[in-house]
Design an enzyme around this catalytic site. Structure first.
Site, PDB file in Angstrom:
ATOM      1  CG  ASP A 182       3.617  40.738  32.023  1.00 17.80           C
ATOM      2  OD1 ASP A 182       2.459  40.807  32.476  1.00 17.80           O
ATOM      3  OD2 ASP A 182       4.621  40.534  32.733  1.00 17.80           O
ATOM      4  CG  MET A 183       2.128  46.723  33.992  1.00 14.39           C
ATOM      5  SD  MET A 183       0.598  47.374  34.705  1.00 14.39           S
ATOM      6  CE  MET A 183       0.450  46.388  36.197  1.00 14.39           C
ATOM      7  CG  ASP A 184       3.025  43.779  37.705  1.00 15.48           C
ATOM      8  OD1 ASP A 184       3.272  44.841  38.282  1.00 15.48           O
ATOM      9  OD2 ASP A 184       1.869  43.325  37.559  1.00 15.48           O
TER      10      ASP A 184
ATOM     11  CE  LYS B 272      -0.408  37.949  31.201  1.00 19.82           C
ATOM     12  NZ  LYS B 272       0.704  38.932  31.280  1.00 19.82           N
TER      13      LYS B 272
ATOM     14  CG  ASP C 114       8.251  39.282  33.998  1.00 18.61           C
ATOM     15  OD1 ASP C 114       7.053  39.207  33.638  1.00 18.61           O
ATOM     16  OD2 ASP C 114       8.581  39.485  35.180  1.00 18.61           O
TER      17      ASP C 114
END
Length: 221
Positions: A8-10, A142, A167
């Site tokens: 995931d990124m953020d 998502k 996260d």
């Protein structure tokens, strides 16, 4: 077991969640949204569009369209990432270890392409990723599994051979629905929350992840 690792990124590659919170508070708050009024919303991991749609439905504002508000929030976060974004602790070493095992790497984010490109460039890690998937490439973000299934398809790897770092509850739900193994990295205040119980493993940061055990074991299989 594992042929690919998907991030995931953020909140995983970069600690951008505070920027999202600031953007929502400043921009939506400036439009009169009262975040303490029900129905309340846990926005971490959700698409920007879904967060805006929620508040617009329950506390509509005049003049600006939801699309215009979304662009203002994205621009706010992109500016912050470009000027002060930093990689999460332990990320560079983990990426290098994964690459050394010759596993494929992808990023799958609910954020738009602008923010994905800005983040990877800011952290100087674009070259690690064999596939880059953002919200504009799928019909549903998502917690739907679409973006993780797309990442697996782009990598040419079956979902069951993918290891995911997430996260948010929405992200963990999405990756599990895609049939992948998930390592959750919850925020400190959510560490004990039961919504992360469906994850296969849980860590506080990448330095806690025993990548030699996980990745070397997968290389032997």
């Amino acid at each position: 077991m594992f042929q690919a690792v998907i991030f995931d990124m953020d909140g995983v590659l970069i600690d951008s969640e505070p920027l999202w919170h600031q953007a929502e508070q400043q921009i939506l708050g400036g439009l009169g949204v009262d975040f303490n009024q029900p129905p309340l919303l846990q926005s971490t991991g959700l698409t920007t569009a879904s967060v805006i749609a929620h508040w617009y439905q329950h506390q509509p504002w005049p003049e600006l369209t939801p699309a215009q508000v979304q662009q203002r929030i994205i621009d706010f976060v992109a500016s912050g990432v470009a000027s002060e974004g930093n990689a999460k602790t332990g990320l560079p070493a983990l990426l290098e270890a994964i690459a050394a095992q010759q596993l494929k790497i992808a990023v799958a984010t609910n954020s738009p392409k602008l923010l994905l490109d800005t983040t990877l460039q800011r952290l100087n890690i674009t070259h690690y990723f064999n596939a880059r998937c953002h919200i504009e490439l799928v019909k549903q973000g998502k917690p739907a599994p679409d973006i993780y299934l797309l990442a697996a398809e782009k990598l040419g790897v079956a979902p069951q051979h993918c290891l995911v770092f997430e996260d948010s509850s929405a992200g963990v739900t999405a990756a599990k629905a895609a049939g992948m193994t998930v390592v959750a990295i919850p925020a400190a205040h959510e560490w004990h929350h039961s919504k992360f119980d469906i994850a296969d493993h849980k860590i506080r940061c990448f330095t806690e992840f025993d990548y030699q055990h996980w990745l070397q074991a997968s290389a032997k299989e």
